[in-house]
Design a protein around this motif. Sequence first.
Motif, PDB file in Angstrom:
ATOM      1  N   PHE A 140       0.835  -1.198   0.000  1.00  0.00           N
ATOM      2  CA  PHE A 140       0.000   0.000   0.000  1.00  0.00           C
ATOM      3  C   PHE A 140       0.870   1.249   0.000  1.00  0.00           C
ATOM      4  O   PHE A 140       1.737   1.433   0.860  1.00  0.00           O
ATOM      5  CB  PHE A 140      -0.928   0.020   1.208  1.00  0.00           C
ATOM      6  N   ARG A 142       0.456   5.481  -0.148  1.00  0.00           N
ATOM      7  CA  ARG A 142      -0.611   6.462   0.082  1.00  0.00           C
ATOM      8  C   ARG A 142      -0.754   7.442  -1.069  1.00  0.00           C
ATOM      9  O   ARG A 142      -1.872   7.781  -1.472  1.00  0.00           O
ATOM     10  CB  ARG A 142      -0.375   7.223   1.386  1.00  0.00           C
ATOM     11  N   ASN A 143       0.360   7.941  -1.604  1.00  0.00           N
ATOM     12  CA  ASN A 143       0.223   8.948  -2.658  1.00  0.00           C
ATOM     13  C   ASN A 143       1.478   9.072  -3.512  1.00  0.00           C
ATOM     14  O   ASN A 143       2.559   8.578  -3.144  1.00  0.00           O
ATOM     15  CB  ASN A 143      -0.094  10.320  -2.051  1.00  0.00           C
ATOM     16  N   SER A 156       4.904   5.996   1.238  1.00  0.00           N
ATOM     17  CA  SER A 156       4.148   5.133   2.139  1.00  0.00           C
ATOM     18  C   SER A 156       4.453   5.529   3.579  1.00  0.00           C
ATOM     19  O   SER A 156       5.427   6.248   3.849  1.00  0.00           O
ATOM     20  CB  SER A 156       4.502   3.669   1.908  1.00  0.00           C
ATOM     21  N   ASP A 160       0.243   3.319   8.183  1.00  0.00           N
ATOM     22  CA  ASP A 160      -0.613   2.471   7.351  1.00  0.00           C
ATOM     23  C   ASP A 160      -0.170   1.002   7.383  1.00  0.00           C
ATOM     24  O   ASP A 160      -0.690   0.191   6.621  1.00  0.00           O
ATOM     25  CB  ASP A 160      -0.597   2.970   5.899  1.00  0.00           C
ATOM     26  N   GLU A 257       0.073  -0.679  -4.579  1.00  0.00           N
ATOM     27  CA  GLU A 257      -1.337  -0.329  -4.680  1.00  0.00           C
ATOM     28  C   GLU A 257      -1.487   1.081  -4.141  1.00  0.00           C
ATOM     29  O   GLU A 257      -1.387   1.327  -2.936  1.00  0.00           O
ATOM     30  CB  GLU A 257      -2.192  -1.297  -3.861  1.00  0.00           C
ATOM     31  N   ASP A 259      -3.204   4.688  -3.235  1.00  0.00           N
ATOM     32  CA  ASP A 259      -4.466   5.324  -2.873  1.00  0.00           C
ATOM     33  C   ASP A 259      -4.718   6.499  -3.801  1.00  0.00           C
ATOM     34  O   ASP A 259      -5.767   6.604  -4.435  1.00  0.00           O
ATOM     35  CB  ASP A 259      -4.412   5.759  -1.407  1.00  0.00           C
TER      36      ASP A 259
END
Length: 361
Positions: A140, A142-143, A156, A160, A257, A259
Amino acid sequence: MKLRKRMVPAALALSVLSAGLVTFNEPLNAEAASKKVVTAAENEQVAKITNIKPLNTMTLQITFNQPLAAADVDLNNLDAIKQHFTFNGDLEIVNVPRLMTGSKSTYIVPTTFQEDDFIYTLSYKEQRNKVFEGTDEKVFVRNVEQVTNDTFTLESFQEDGVVDYANIIEAYRAGRGDLAFSLDRHNRDASGKRFDVISSLRDRNVTVKTSEGEEFVANYVPFTQAADGRQAPQFRLPAGQILKPGVTYRVYSQWAEMDVKSFVAQEIAPFTLQSAKAIDEKSFELQLTNDPQSDLLAGRSVELRGNDGSTLQAQYRYSSRKGAVGIFDVANDGTLKANVSYTVMPLNNWATATNVVLQGK
């Protein structure tokens, strides 16, 4: 009872054969037996895989029965180390195994991308295959964020449940300060929080598509994935390509992945070079007018144009920046001549320079 008696010699023979002590076409004299026993003893010293756990599509967590030898985790031996790990399905490692902090023999091992549900086999140093099931699970992020006119980051956060491997491996522990911590065998920290792991991004890339229909491959900039206290690896467009102001860029990745997957490019002024000072005949300090606050010099080069008509190229020494000053090393076999003055010219427009002169030393 008779069945058991018949099985014992057969099992013994199989054990002897697998240890390499005899073959059917080779007589076993005393000298040969002695040599074979030594070989078997040496084999016992080779680390054996006891567990394989895929953490995500590009990361394995592998436990051995003992620590790996120093030569088997030495980055200088990467090509040879790659040969130690034999997979099916075209999988291979991309960087050396890294021992997890607090562990005796569990390593983070980065690989090329696995396929979900594919049954992989792995043989370490030609030992018996171990089996594991591949995954396409991503990490994951984030941006994404633009940081220069040709570079952006994928950031990241540990909040998270994502940690860069630099913070949890023994090799980097001393240099990470308060950022370093350990995970248990379930990848949980001391508070019980579970983390996914970003392993080495060496040779990784992402695909970038624009609102104008263009498509690029942006490559990871080495040594930026856990720099300056952030988990924000840099990715750079091909040389000569820039992020056009007002254009929307969408990022796609096999391992992340995201966001927030896209950003609108802005006009970001290049750095300005202020001065250059030789350290020795192979390196020099290059000072910017402002501290970039992060290692945005990574992967940058300059051309040195001597007043004697000679030219040299120099490359930024990764992780050398201190404030507004970074160290550059002359490429290949070039050297700075003591009686020559060199005009410093940034390559690929990452910076501007007006009358920045380096005096050879």
